[in-house]
Motif scaffolding. Structure first.
Motif, mmCIF file in Angstrom:
data_model
loop_
_atom_site.group_PDB
_atom_site.id
_atom_site.type_symbol
_atom_site.label_atom_id
_atom_site.label_comp_id
_atom_site.label_asym_id
_atom_site.label_seq_id
_atom_site.Cartn_x
_atom_site.Cartn_y
_atom_site.Cartn_z
ATOM 1 N N ALA A 189 -24.302 28.317 -37.100
ATOM 2 C CA ALA A 189 -23.063 28.898 -37.626
ATOM 3 C C ALA A 189 -22.093 29.212 -36.495
ATOM 4 O O ALA A 189 -20.877 28.988 -36.613
ATOM 5 N N ALA A 190 -22.609 29.717 -35.368
ATOM 6 C CA ALA A 190 -21.743 29.985 -34.223
ATOM 7 C C ALA A 190 -21.189 28.689 -33.648
ATOM 8 O O ALA A 190 -20.016 28.628 -33.238
ATOM 9 N N ASP A 191 -22.016 27.639 -33.623
ATOM 10 C CA ASP A 191 -21.536 26.333 -33.172
ATOM 11 C C ASP A 191 -20.366 25.866 -34.035
ATOM 12 O O ASP A 191 -19.385 25.316 -33.530
ATOM 13 N N ALA A 192 -20.489 26.103 -35.354
ATOM 14 C CA ALA A 192 -19.423 25.691 -36.269
ATOM 15 C C ALA A 192 -18.137 26.473 -36.014
ATOM 16 O O ALA A 192 -17.028 25.933 -36.120
ATOM 17 N N VAL A 193 -18.272 27.755 -35.661
ATOM 18 C CA VAL A 193 -17.090 28.569 -35.360
ATOM 19 C C VAL A 193 -16.353 28.003 -34.148
ATOM 20 O O VAL A 193 -15.128 27.809 -34.168
ATOM 21 N N TYR A 194 -17.106 27.701 -33.085
ATOM 22 C CA TYR A 194 -16.473 27.139 -31.901
ATOM 23 C C TYR A 194 -15.954 25.731 -32.181
ATOM 24 O O TYR A 194 -14.931 25.312 -31.621
ATOM 25 N N GLY A 195 -16.661 24.998 -33.031
ATOM 26 C CA GLY A 195 -16.167 23.691 -33.431
ATOM 27 C C GLY A 195 -14.832 23.791 -34.146
ATOM 28 O O GLY A 195 -13.922 22.988 -33.915
ATOM 29 N N ALA A 196 -14.695 24.808 -34.996
ATOM 30 C CA ALA A 196 -13.440 25.005 -35.722
ATOM 31 C C ALA A 196 -12.305 25.364 -34.767
ATOM 32 O O ALA A 196 -11.174 24.889 -34.913
ATOM 33 N N ILE A 197 -12.610 26.194 -33.766
ATOM 34 C CA ILE A 197 -11.578 26.573 -32.789
ATOM 35 C C ILE A 197 -11.084 25.344 -32.035
ATOM 36 O O ILE A 197 -9.880 25.162 -31.831
ATOM 37 N N GLY A 198 -12.034 24.479 -31.635
ATOM 38 C CA GLY A 198 -11.637 23.264 -30.933
ATOM 39 C C GLY A 198 -10.955 22.262 -31.850
ATOM 40 O O GLY A 198 -9.973 21.622 -31.476
ATOM 41 N N ALA A 199 -11.485 22.122 -33.089
ATOM 42 C CA ALA A 199 -10.939 21.125 -34.016
ATOM 43 C C ALA A 199 -9.517 21.453 -34.443
ATOM 44 O O ALA A 199 -8.665 20.566 -34.560
ATOM 45 N N PHE A 200 -9.239 22.739 -34.673
ATOM 46 C CA PHE A 200 -7.905 23.139 -35.119
ATOM 47 C C PHE A 200 -6.988 23.484 -33.951
ATOM 48 O O PHE A 200 -5.827 23.858 -34.164
ATOM 49 N N SER A 201 -7.525 23.372 -32.713
ATOM 50 C CA SER A 201 -6.727 23.616 -31.501
ATOM 51 C C SER A 201 -5.987 24.945 -31.565
ATOM 52 O O SER A 201 -4.761 25.013 -31.389
ATOM 53 N N VAL A 202 -6.758 26.008 -31.827
ATOM 54 C CA VAL A 202 -6.165 27.352 -31.891
ATOM 55 C C VAL A 202 -5.947 27.821 -30.448
ATOM 56 O O VAL A 202 -6.800 28.477 -29.855
ATOM 57 N N ARG A 203 -4.789 27.486 -29.902
ATOM 58 C CA ARG A 203 -4.551 27.665 -28.477
ATOM 59 C C ARG A 203 -4.663 29.123 -28.028
ATOM 60 O O ARG A 203 -5.264 29.413 -27.008
ATOM 61 N N TRP A 204 -4.099 30.049 -28.790
ATOM 62 C CA TRP A 204 -4.140 31.449 -28.350
ATOM 63 C C TRP A 204 -5.565 31.969 -28.307
ATOM 64 O O TRP A 204 -5.928 32.751 -27.423
ATOM 65 N N LEU A 205 -6.407 31.504 -29.261
ATOM 66 C CA LEU A 205 -7.792 31.948 -29.281
ATOM 67 C C LEU A 205 -8.595 31.286 -28.165
ATOM 68 O O LEU A 205 -9.471 31.914 -27.557
ATOM 69 N N ILE A 206 -8.287 30.016 -27.877
ATOM 70 C CA ILE A 206 -8.931 29.327 -26.757
ATOM 71 C C ILE A 206 -8.621 30.046 -25.451
ATOM 72 O O ILE A 206 -9.511 30.282 -24.623
ATOM 73 N N ASP A 207 -7.347 30.419 -25.260
ATOM 74 C CA ASP A 207 -6.965 31.133 -24.037
ATOM 75 C C ASP A 207 -7.641 32.496 -23.974
ATOM 76 O O ASP A 207 -8.068 32.939 -22.895
ATOM 77 N N LEU A 208 -7.753 33.158 -25.120
ATOM 78 C CA LEU A 208 -8.387 34.475 -25.147
ATOM 79 C C LEU A 208 -9.864 34.373 -24.768
ATOM 80 O O LEU A 208 -10.376 35.180 -23.983
#
Length: 206
Positions: A51-70
């Motif tokens: 489930a955690a892998d899927a969360v990080y996958g979603a962050i990368g897949a949707f390119s949530v830039r502010w969250l990636i930087d955070l």
């Protein structure tokens, strides 16, 4: 599901397996819990990581830039917190008495707690952050007719979950072969390795 979506799903599933498969603290914890508490406990531990892998996958897949930087800026506190959690798990594993029976764990609340613990531990792993953001970002780029990123998230969840099911199933099949004495020794060895992973995670910050 069209061909492009199926291809993306399968690519993401393979990535999920490749990132979940290497033996690290999560894999070690999943194997130890399967051996000590049974298939349900081990699978709950692995699915928390999936489930955690899927969360990080979603962050990368949707390119949530502010969250990636955070997440990138929070690498140090995450590593410190994750290492501390590993040390707590190592302490509990070392002092946990080996079960004298092979009765599996089936308590729903207890299984949910195991899953939640590894979910948090996987989220706090800087290596997981870097791997998924880099791989999913590149996988989703450069396509004219990009399928929904949800196929990437679903793929990595399916691939990671399939790996944990295969691993825990194989260990659970052999579980009754181990005596309580051997399970106790494996618990102690697992505790030492978990502690080693925690210390290594901290050393990398220096």
């Amino acid at each position: 599901m069209d061909f492009a979506s199926l291809t993306l799903f399968l690519q993401a599933a393979i990535i999920g397996v490749l990132i979940a498969a290497p033996v690290g603290p999560i894999g070690l914890l999943t194997m130890q819990r399967t051996l000590e508490r049974g298939l349900a406990a081990g699978l709950a531990t692995g699915l928390g990581a999936a489930a955690a892998d899927a969360v990080y996958g979603a962050i990368g897949a949707f390119s949530v830039r502010w969250l990636i930087d955070l997440l990138a800026s929070a690498k140090t506190p995450l590593a410190l917190g994750g290492g501390a959690l590993l040390l707590v798990l190592a302490w509990r594993t070392w002092h946990a008495p080996a079960a004298h029976t092979a009765a599996p764990a089936r308590d729903a609340r207890g299984l949910l707690g195991l899953a939640a613990g590894t979910f948090a531990l996987t989220l706090a792993n800087p290596a997981t952050i870097v791997s998924f953001i880099a791989v999913f970002g590149s996988l989703g780029g450069g396509q004219q007719a990009m399928p929904s990123p949800l196929w990437m998230v679903a793929g990595v969840l399916a691939g990671s979950a399939a790996w944990w099911l295969l691993l825990t199933g194989a260990i659970a099949y052999q579980r009754r072969r181990f005596t309580p004495t051997w399970r106790q020794r494996i618990n102690q060895a697992s505790a030492l390795l978990l502690g080693g992973f925690a210390l290594w995670q901290w050393v990398q910050l220096v």
